[in-house]
Design a protein around this motif. Sequence first.
Motif, mmCIF file in Angstrom:
data_model
loop_
_atom_site.group_PDB
_atom_site.id
_atom_site.type_symbol
_atom_site.label_atom_id
_atom_site.label_comp_id
_atom_site.label_asym_id
_atom_site.label_seq_id
_atom_site.Cartn_x
_atom_site.Cartn_y
_atom_site.Cartn_z
ATOM 1 N N MET A 91 -106.134 -30.593 -14.973
ATOM 2 C CA MET A 91 -105.452 -30.470 -13.689
ATOM 3 C C MET A 91 -106.453 -30.422 -12.546
ATOM 4 N N SER A 92 -105.935 -30.656 -11.343
ATOM 5 C CA SER A 92 -106.732 -30.549 -10.117
ATOM 6 C C SER A 92 -105.767 -30.412 -8.931
ATOM 7 N N PRO A 93 -106.181 -29.725 -7.859
ATOM 8 C CA PRO A 93 -105.325 -29.636 -6.669
ATOM 9 C C PRO A 93 -105.365 -30.915 -5.828
ATOM 10 N N ASP A 94 -106.239 -31.839 -6.180
ATOM 11 C CA ASP A 94 -106.389 -33.076 -5.421
ATOM 12 C C ASP A 94 -105.980 -34.267 -6.297
ATOM 13 N N ARG A 95 -105.148 -35.169 -5.769
ATOM 14 C CA ARG A 95 -104.654 -36.298 -6.553
ATOM 15 C C ARG A 95 -105.785 -37.248 -6.975
ATOM 16 N N GLU A 96 -106.648 -37.634 -6.045
ATOM 17 C CA GLU A 96 -107.740 -38.560 -6.342
ATOM 18 C C GLU A 96 -108.692 -37.995 -7.380
ATOM 19 N N GLN A 97 -108.936 -36.713 -7.263
ATOM 20 C CA GLN A 97 -109.816 -36.074 -8.250
ATOM 21 C C GLN A 97 -109.173 -36.092 -9.622
ATOM 22 N N ALA A 98 -107.858 -35.889 -9.671
ATOM 23 C CA ALA A 98 -107.139 -35.927 -10.942
ATOM 24 C C ALA A 98 -107.166 -37.337 -11.549
ATOM 25 N N LYS A 99 -107.032 -38.358 -10.707
ATOM 26 C CA LYS A 99 -107.106 -39.739 -11.193
ATOM 27 C C LYS A 99 -108.486 -40.063 -11.748
ATOM 28 N N LEU A 100 -109.509 -39.570 -11.067
ATOM 29 C CA LEU A 100 -110.885 -39.801 -11.522
ATOM 30 C C LEU A 100 -111.108 -39.171 -12.885
ATOM 31 N N LEU A 101 -110.595 -37.999 -13.072
ATOM 32 C CA LEU A 101 -110.727 -37.312 -14.362
ATOM 33 C C LEU A 101 -109.938 -38.055 -15.438
ATOM 34 N N SER A 102 -108.768 -38.555 -15.091
ATOM 35 C CA SER A 102 -107.951 -39.295 -16.054
ATOM 36 C C SER A 102 -108.643 -40.580 -16.493
ATOM 37 N N SER A 103 -109.322 -41.242 -15.548
ATOM 38 C CA SER A 103 -110.039 -42.488 -15.876
ATOM 39 C C SER A 103 -111.157 -42.218 -16.859
ATOM 40 N N GLY A 104 -111.857 -41.126 -16.711
ATOM 41 C CA GLY A 104 -112.941 -40.788 -17.628
ATOM 42 C C GLY A 104 -112.422 -40.561 -19.028
ATOM 43 N N LEU A 105 -111.261 -39.953 -19.186
ATOM 44 C CA LEU A 105 -110.687 -39.707 -20.501
ATOM 45 C C LEU A 105 -110.105 -40.993 -21.101
ATOM 46 N N LYS A 106 -109.659 -41.913 -20.228
ATOM 47 C CA LYS A 106 -109.129 -43.173 -20.730
ATOM 48 C C LYS A 106 -110.215 -43.989 -21.393
#
Length: 371
Positions: free
Chosen positions: A220-235
């Motif tokens: 999780m993250s309070p920021d949408r872009e930061q959450a997307k960046l983290l999701s991309s790394g796991l993908k």
Amino acid sequence: MNNGRMTFRFDMNQDKSGQAPQDISAGGGDLGTAKDYSRTQQREETSPLETWFYKDVEVEPVVQYPEFASPDESENFGDISYSGVSYGGSYQTRRPTQWWKFALPVAGALGIGVLLGYAALNFISGVNDGNSGAAGANTAAVQSQGNTSSGQQATSGTGLPDTPAAGRIPVAIAEQSYYLLQYGVFSTPTGAQQAQQELLAAGLAAGFDPEGGNRVYAGMSPDREQAKLLSSGLKNQGIELYVREVTLPAADQAAFAGASETVNSYFAASGKLVNELSSLSASLLSGAGGIVDSAAVSDLHMQWNEAVKGLEPGLTAEGKSLCAGLEKSVSQGIAALNEYNKNQAQGLLWEVQDSMMSFLAGQKSLLSLLS
């Protein structure tokens, strides 16, 4: 002694002046007869009575006046005759007043007054009790307002200290939005638990939200872009995730037995702490690198601890149980972050993410309870 008629006088006592009575001679001259003497004695005896006092008791003598025999009733013994005089007296004392005869009526009157007053109070109390049902709602509202202004804890009708009678108070809880990395939605809790085990085996975080439809989250993250960046790394590691926004709604009222400021302060401190820990850990997991400013985190942690201690007394037993779980989640996240400063292991950052998702689930339940 001559052969004439002789008259004798018998004196019982001298008079009060201490002078001896005058002599009465027989026959003529200045001496007079026994009848004259009797009349003289009668005038003296009828003089005003005197009163004597004996040891604070007033005594009034009662004198019985002598009965004088008439000349015709005098007894004769030969040539000698005399008039009999009898003296008798008695004393009658005045008894002192007995105080208890006055005290008993006074005490009786006071007792009757007390009983009448008690009966009147019972009657008034009964009338008030009869009206208490109709005024119950107003009483609760006034009591709630008094607790809001003074900040004192209310007590429940059962008297249990851990179940306060919470009234609704005005609050100002701001809306809070977070972006979670959703791993999946499952039809049963068993399927959700299996998904959690898969994430933990991969060394990631594994959050679970049973109220949201058995959803499992990986971060999780309070920021949408930061959450997307983290999701991309796991993908890139073969883990497909979906960014989902989760919102804690705003509230303008809360069922809380305490001051409004207590509730507002708690949710404000909670928002700051969870934002800092989730954002910091997500940034470091996305490759930002560096170390954590432990002083800033410790300050936020201390503010939150003070806020939750102030909140707990106004909560029900269920609310206090939720607070205990929240404190555990925060402690685990702070401990993992402090440990990360020592060895920079990414596994510790995922522990911070896991503790923050657990905290968010508990916070959602607490807000629902207060609403």
